[in-house]
Design a protein around this motif. Structure first.
Motif, mmCIF file in Angstrom:
data_model
loop_
_atom_site.group_PDB
_atom_site.id
_atom_site.type_symbol
_atom_site.label_atom_id
_atom_site.label_comp_id
_atom_site.label_asym_id
_atom_site.label_seq_id
_atom_site.Cartn_x
_atom_site.Cartn_y
_atom_site.Cartn_z
ATOM 1 N N CYS A 143 57.613 -14.526 24.333
ATOM 2 C CA CYS A 143 58.389 -15.078 25.449
ATOM 3 C C CYS A 143 58.612 -14.019 26.521
ATOM 4 C CB CYS A 143 59.730 -15.610 24.928
ATOM 5 S SG CYS A 143 60.711 -16.470 26.177
ATOM 6 N N ILE A 161 58.686 -21.881 27.680
ATOM 7 C CA ILE A 161 59.683 -20.811 27.538
ATOM 8 C C ILE A 161 60.615 -21.059 26.350
ATOM 9 C CG2 ILE A 161 61.632 -19.655 28.644
ATOM 10 C CD1 ILE A 161 60.243 -19.960 31.292
ATOM 11 N N LEU A 195 58.616 -20.674 23.046
ATOM 12 C CA LEU A 195 58.295 -19.291 22.712
ATOM 13 C C LEU A 195 59.543 -18.528 22.285
ATOM 14 C CD1 LEU A 195 55.780 -18.418 25.577
ATOM 15 C CD2 LEU A 195 55.253 -18.718 23.158
ATOM 16 N N TRP A 196 60.687 -18.820 22.916
ATOM 17 C CA TRP A 196 61.919 -18.117 22.559
ATOM 18 C C TRP A 196 62.323 -18.420 21.121
ATOM 19 C CZ3 TRP A 196 64.449 -14.144 24.325
ATOM 20 C CH2 TRP A 196 65.757 -13.910 23.899
#
Length: 743
Positions: free
Chosen positions: A459, A448, A451-452
């Motif tokens: 995300c 997470i 991806l953010w």
């Protein structure tokens, strides 16, 4: 460290698409009709028949090159190691499918027999997979709940609850196999590309949460009925915590010890895998110890521990699927088929790349489809592959599916002869083994923040898929994740990042002007780039961004000019030529006599047409001061270049919108050029009658630099804008450049 840069010199004419076509003859290809493609597909000869047989039976290909001395020992060792893991996981994953544990051994045996002949991967271990087991278990619980009557299905008559659940699981597996086989025959193996790595990661993480919650009842020794449907995980947790004071301490202590020991040994296996000939089969060791301790201390009677119980010895005769169950489970079976194939194909692809051989997605669908159909006839449940088992099979020396066949034989030996030894095994031990094997899937939460930072849209897909599958159930959650993923694609194509380009001085390169300091952007020229296809959903966005880039609305300018032209014609009627010329000498010059013009009344459509100044007695410059306090928006743009290098297709709506936009600019005397247009797009424009008197093929140029050189040449003496541009070309031994001078 400076990078060595070579120089290259190109000397050629400036081409438009028309002049390029004149100097370079193009081959006109005749495309085959659909009938020709069908006839070619149905044509059969000896070579094609041979390829078809080799494709359908990949075992022929790898058996012909099998190196007995080099590979056989590794396959045998790998098969034994993988078989031990497959037996334990089969027993444990059967609990996820709400079935007696012995049926997990069937799943470790029957599907492998057919995949051995039909599969293209040489390394994956075919058998139970926890996510599929849980998805099948949701259907089993829905049709045969533990705390209520079973569904009204005639095929359930005369069957015990366990037999009903086995019938449901095998029927769902049969339908899953039918879906996979049909997709393989129809050559739609590409469907897996719609399940991105991000979506699969979020989905399997949610499945791990479901699996973890479903095993709490075994770890705590509680009686919790199976619950399926949306928010089932919330209701299950509620029932677990309501009964938490009734925890069986013996089950809990055993589970904690098993999880700690297995976790530590698995970590050591990973750390020292280069030094270990085969990973330590800690799951098997702990299972044997737990069986012995449970039998020796009689855990079932003394501590009320729930054990595996009676194991089915040998194999039962095949059964037919229930048609009514098939009808009831169609919606659930399709996502099971998709997920099973996606997981297996992803794992197979990893090892095929590592060991340099090819796998066929369509043949994999056929192999898994037939394997699940065959296995379901003998009461096995959904089969795919497991990353942990496959890692054991590959790391312990497995080279081909002979290792998989040997692991299946191990499961058969336990089923036929040694199953009774597993009867005192506490179910809490199997639950602990399931939970400790979830580590890899649960660790995906670490993706997470990554991806953010890297891609917020991805995300969103991960989080939406994980939350949807966790709260709404795996089948609905998969649909939610796929929907969100497709929406992100639509969003990215509907709202692309358009940019205005400028020239890097001394080169033929053009980059976003926001990204560079030293750039050259000629006055009166705009280069607009759209990195997306043009279609019905984004054509208005394209037009809005184009208006924003040039700084004015061409349609508004055109209407203002036509209104102003009407007023000018009215003034010409009221005044004589001398007074008019004296009032505004900057208009231009014209005839000494002025013809009387009638009052012009124009409607909305006429205002969108080009301003007709041919009947005026002077040359009209719209950027000069006009008489009678008449004002129109100033347009300093004389050339607009559209970079179509990233436009892969246009639909009819996009074509109409593009044509309207081009005409709006052309009618206010802005030259429009389209560069780097794909040949297929250009061919479609011709076939759809895109060109007319206003929009001609001469506006298309093969490269951006060709169009820019043409613009600079055309406007090198632009006196109406108060500047002259001189272009000087010079060729040296190092490069070909152009100098721009403003005077």
């Amino acid at each position: 460290m400076a990078t060595f840069r070579k120089q290259y010199v190109v000397s050629r004419p400036v081409y438009s698409e028309d002049s390029f076509a004149e100097h370079h003859e193009k081959i006109h290809r005749t495309h085959k009709s659909i009938l020709n493609h069908v006839m070619n597909y149905l044509t059969c000869d000896s070579k094609r028949a041979k390829n078809a047989v080799l494709s359908f039976l990949p075992i022929i290909g790898w058996m012909r090159i099998y190196r007995i001395r080099e590979w056989l020992l590794g396959d045998v060792v790998s098969g034994v190691s993988t078989g031990l893991v497959a037996i334990m996981q089969g027993l444990a994953f059967a609990l996820l499918a709400e079935l007696p544990p012995s049926y997990g051994l069937y799943t470790a045996f029957f599907p492998m027999l057919t995949y051995f002949f039909l599969g293209t991967s040489r390394h994956i271990s075919v058998g139970a997979f926890p996510v599929l087991s849980l998805m099948v278990g949701a259907v089993v619980i829905r049709l045969v709940p533990k705390d209520g009557p079973a569904a009204n299905i005639t095929d359930f008559e005369g069957l015990s609850d366990d037999q009903k659940r086995v019938l449901v699981a095998s029927s769902v597996t049969f339908l899953m196999g039918i879906f996979q086989l049909a997709m393989g025959v129809l050559q739609v193996g590409f469907i897996v590309i719609y399940l991105s790595d991000t979506l699969v990661s979020g989905f399997t993480t949610a499945a791990a949460i479901h699996i973890l919650v479903s095993q709490l009842k075994f770890v705590f020794g509680l009686i919790v009925p199976g619950i399926s449907g949306p928010l089932s995980i919330i209701y299950t947790l509620e029932k677990v915590f309501v009964q938490i004071t009734s925890t069986n301490i013996c089950d809990l202590v055993m589970s904690i010890i098993i999880m700690l020991v297995v976790f530590v040994v698995k970590e050591l296996n990973d750390r020292y895998k280069a030094k270990l000939p085969v990973p330590v089969p800690i799951e098997v060791i702990m299972t044997v110890i737990a069986c012995g301790v449970s039998y020796g201390f009689n855990f079932e009677q003394k501590y009320d521990v729930d054990v595996v119980g009676k194991m089915v010895s040998g194999y039962e005769p095949p059964i037919a699927p229930s048609v009514q169950v098939l009808q009831e489970s169609t919606v659930e079976a399709f996502p099971v088929a998709i997920v099973g194939f996606a997981v297996a194909f992803s794992v197979a692809k990893v090892y095929s790349i590592k060991h340099d051989y090819t796998i066929d997605g369509n043949q994999e669908l056929i192999a898994f489809g037939i394997s699940n159909i065959f296995g379901s006839s003998f009461r096995s449940f959904a089969a795919s592959t497991s990353l942990s088992r496959t890692a054991v099979q590959e790391s312990s020396g497995g080279k081909t599916q002979i290792a998989g066949l040997i692991s299946a034989m191990m499961a058969m030996i336990v089923t036929v002869a040694l199953g009774f030894l597993l009867e005192p095994l506490p179910r809490s031990v199997l639950g602990a083994l399931v939970i400790v094997n979830l580590k890899g899937m649960l660790m995906q939460f670490k993706e997470i923040p990554y991806l953010w930072r890297k891609d917020k849209t991805e995300c969103v897909v991960w989080v939406a898929t994980c939350l949807g599958a966790t709260l709404l159930g795996l089948d609905i959650g998969l649909a939610v994740g796929l929907g969100v993923e497709l929406l992100t694609i639509v969003f990215r194509t509907q709202f692309p990042r358009c940019s205005i380009l400028a020239n890097i001085p001394g080169t033929d390169l053009y980059r976003d002007r926001k990204d560079y300091l030293n750039i050259f952007e000629p006055q009166g020229v705009k280069i607009f780039r759209i990195p997306s296809p043009l279609f019905f959903a984004n054509i208005e966005f394209f037009r809005d961004k184009l208006v924003e880039a040039v700084g004015f609305n061409p349609l508004r300018v055109l209407r203002k000019r036509n209104k102003a032209l009407g007023k000018i014609k009215k003034l010409l009627v009221m005044r004589d030529n001398d007074s008019l010329s004296h009032h505004s000498p900057v208009w231009g010059y014209g005839d000494s006599s002025c013809q009387t013009l009638e009052k012009s009344q124009v409607d909305e459509k006429e205002m969108d047409l080009s301003s007709d100044v041919s009947d005026l007695p002077f040359q009209l410059n719209w950027n000069a001061e006009l008489p009678g306090n008449i004002t129109v928006p100033r347009v300093d743009l004389h050339s607009l270049i559209l970079d179509f290098s990233a436009v892969s297709f246009l639909d009819i709506s996009g074509m109409k919108g593009l044509k309207t936009a081009l005409k709006e600019f052309i009618r206010i005397d802005v030259d429009v050029y389209i560069v780097s247009c794909d040949a297929y797009v250009l061919e479609k424009l011709h076939s759809c009658m895109f060109f007319d008197d206003e929009i001609q093929t001469s506006i298309f140029y093969p490269t951006l630099h060709d169009a820019m050189l043409n613009v600079l040449e055309k406007h090198k003496y632009d006196t109406s804008r108060g500047c002259a541009v001189r272009i000087t070309y010079f060729v040296s031994a190092d490069n070909l450049t152009s100098e721009i001078h403003s005077t």
